[in-house]
Scaffold this motif. Structure first.
Motif, mmCIF file in Angstrom:
data_model
loop_
_atom_site.group_PDB
_atom_site.id
_atom_site.type_symbol
_atom_site.label_atom_id
_atom_site.label_comp_id
_atom_site.label_asym_id
_atom_site.label_seq_id
_atom_site.Cartn_x
_atom_site.Cartn_y
_atom_site.Cartn_z
ATOM 1 N N UNK A 47 -25.938 -8.277 -14.062
ATOM 2 C CA UNK A 47 -25.435 -9.238 -15.056
ATOM 3 C C UNK A 47 -24.779 -8.575 -16.257
ATOM 4 N N UNK A 48 -25.045 -7.263 -16.453
ATOM 5 C CA UNK A 48 -24.414 -6.557 -17.570
ATOM 6 C C UNK A 48 -24.828 -7.152 -18.906
ATOM 7 N N UNK A 49 -23.847 -7.410 -19.768
ATOM 8 C CA UNK A 49 -24.142 -7.871 -21.133
ATOM 9 C C UNK A 49 -24.287 -9.391 -21.231
ATOM 10 N N UNK A 50 -24.272 -10.077 -20.080
ATOM 11 C CA UNK A 50 -24.779 -11.450 -20.020
ATOM 12 C C UNK A 50 -23.873 -12.599 -20.419
ATOM 13 N N UNK A 51 -22.588 -12.350 -20.698
ATOM 14 C CA UNK A 51 -21.720 -13.476 -21.084
ATOM 15 C C UNK A 51 -21.691 -14.537 -19.982
ATOM 16 N N UNK A 52 -21.567 -14.101 -18.723
ATOM 17 C CA UNK A 52 -21.427 -15.049 -17.621
ATOM 18 C C UNK A 52 -22.653 -15.958 -17.511
ATOM 19 N N UNK A 53 -23.848 -15.381 -17.422
ATOM 20 C CA UNK A 53 -25.037 -16.250 -17.233
ATOM 21 C C UNK A 53 -25.267 -17.170 -18.422
ATOM 22 N N UNK A 69 -30.503 -7.220 -14.307
ATOM 23 C CA UNK A 69 -29.778 -6.019 -14.764
ATOM 24 C C UNK A 69 -30.734 -4.828 -14.795
ATOM 25 N N UNK A 70 -30.243 -3.716 -14.273
ATOM 26 C CA UNK A 70 -31.033 -2.492 -14.137
ATOM 27 C C UNK A 70 -31.354 -1.840 -15.481
ATOM 28 N N UNK A 91 -32.718 -17.133 -17.892
ATOM 29 C CA UNK A 91 -33.750 -16.085 -17.973
ATOM 30 C C UNK A 91 -33.107 -14.769 -17.546
ATOM 31 N N UNK A 92 -33.742 -13.674 -17.939
ATOM 32 C CA UNK A 92 -33.213 -12.340 -17.615
ATOM 33 C C UNK A 92 -34.324 -11.483 -17.026
ATOM 34 N N UNK A 93 -33.951 -10.638 -16.061
ATOM 35 C CA UNK A 93 -34.906 -9.709 -15.467
ATOM 36 C C UNK A 93 -34.348 -8.300 -15.558
ATOM 37 N N UNK A 94 -35.106 -7.399 -16.170
ATOM 38 C CA UNK A 94 -34.699 -5.996 -16.299
ATOM 39 C C UNK A 94 -35.287 -5.218 -15.121
ATOM 40 N N UNK A 188 -13.471 -21.462 -14.327
ATOM 41 C CA UNK A 188 -13.847 -20.048 -14.308
ATOM 42 C C UNK A 188 -14.433 -19.630 -15.658
ATOM 43 N N UNK A 189 -15.551 -18.922 -15.597
ATOM 44 C CA UNK A 189 -16.118 -18.346 -16.815
ATOM 45 C C UNK A 189 -15.986 -16.832 -16.704
ATOM 46 N N UNK A 190 -15.344 -16.255 -17.692
ATOM 47 C CA UNK A 190 -15.031 -14.818 -17.633
ATOM 48 C C UNK A 190 -16.249 -13.972 -18.000
ATOM 49 N N UNK A 191 -16.346 -12.840 -17.332
ATOM 50 C CA UNK A 191 -17.380 -11.856 -17.654
ATOM 51 C C UNK A 191 -16.756 -10.828 -18.611
ATOM 52 N N UNK A 192 -17.583 -9.924 -19.119
ATOM 53 C CA UNK A 192 -17.045 -8.878 -20.020
ATOM 54 C C UNK A 192 -15.995 -8.030 -19.293
ATOM 55 N N UNK A 193 -16.333 -7.607 -18.079
ATOM 56 C CA UNK A 193 -15.398 -6.770 -17.328
ATOM 57 C C UNK A 193 -14.131 -7.533 -16.977
ATOM 58 N N UNK A 194 -14.282 -8.818 -16.715
ATOM 59 C CA UNK A 194 -13.114 -9.637 -16.370
ATOM 60 C C UNK A 194 -12.147 -9.719 -17.556
ATOM 61 N N UNK A 195 -12.698 -9.920 -18.767
ATOM 62 C CA UNK A 195 -11.864 -9.940 -19.992
ATOM 63 C C UNK A 195 -11.094 -8.631 -20.098
#
Ligand code: SAM
Length: 213
Positions: A47-53, A69-70, A91-94, A188-195
């Protein structure tokens, strides 16, 4: 993804256990209880920095989202967004997605999102690609029958590899675009990488695949 060590991240994560679940292995089979409803559960792996979720959760209040996200130093940015959004359906899982079946019961997940997954271009790293057959086995284990994977990337090599991997696995192709931002796809909802990559003029590849009956 580049990241710096953030000493405060561990504390921030511990303080916000409402959003970043500290013991996901104890929640296996209980995600509906955690969310307090029987709404569908969609997970984003990597999920990276989480903008999408967080943006998906805001736009779709009757769907529950879990970002996986790892790296702690990365998920903490997603956690900041979830806390600021102040919504109950994210929710987020590390954790490492290689252990997905430790966290979800069979059929507990309704959809898997893979956004701008690391390409791991070297053949000897193929097993790390999130669209490798080992991961497709894992997704199948936790998804509902005929569950879907929605995948997008700027990386043509990874996209071609993934279409092959999906096809060899027997997944059914529901949708494909070789230029998402110039397609008729809505919502479409953009992710950080997509931007980042679309602003440089790179086309975005997207597909939806479904497990067969
Ligand atoms: N999805 C985000 C986006 O589109 O902006 C982030 C993309 S980034 C290239 C890929 C992310 O996936 C990284 O943050 C990486 O740590 C995470 N990741 C890769 N393999 C993973 C795994 N096995 N389990 C959990 N996260 C993983």
């Amino acid at each position: 993804m580049r990241f710096r060590n953030k000493p405060w991240a561990t504390d921030f994560i511990a303080e916000n256990s409402f959003y970043c679940i500290p013991d996901p292995e104890n929640q296996k089979g209980k995600w509906n209880e955690i969310f307090g409803n029987n709404n569908p559960i969609h997970i984003e792996v990597g999920t990276g920095k989480g903008t999408f979720v967080t943006e998906m959760a805001k736009a779709n209040p009757t769907i529950n989202y879990i970002g996986i996200e790892l790296f702690e130093s990365v998920i903490v940015k997603a956690l900041e967004k979830a806390v600021a959004a102040d919504i109950p359906n994210v929710k987020l899982l590390n954790v490492n997605a290689q252990k997905l079946a430790d966290y979800f019961e069979a059929g507990e997940v309704d959809r898997v999102y893979l956004n701008f997954s690391d390409p791991w271009p070297k053949t000897r790293h193929e097993k790390r690609r999130l669209t490798y057959k080992g991961f497709l086995d894992l997704y199948k284990e936790v998804l509902v029958p005929q569950g879907e994977i929605h995948f997008k990337t700027d990386n043509r090599g990874l996209f071609e590899y993934s279409l092959m991997s999906f096809s060899e696995y027997g997944l059914l192709l529901k949708y494909v675009s070789l230029d998402l931002h110039n397609s008729e796809f809505e919502g479409n909802i953009m992710t950080e990488y997509e931007e980042k990559f679309s602003s440089k003029g790179f086309p975005i590849y997207r597909c939806e695949v479904k497990y067969p009956e």
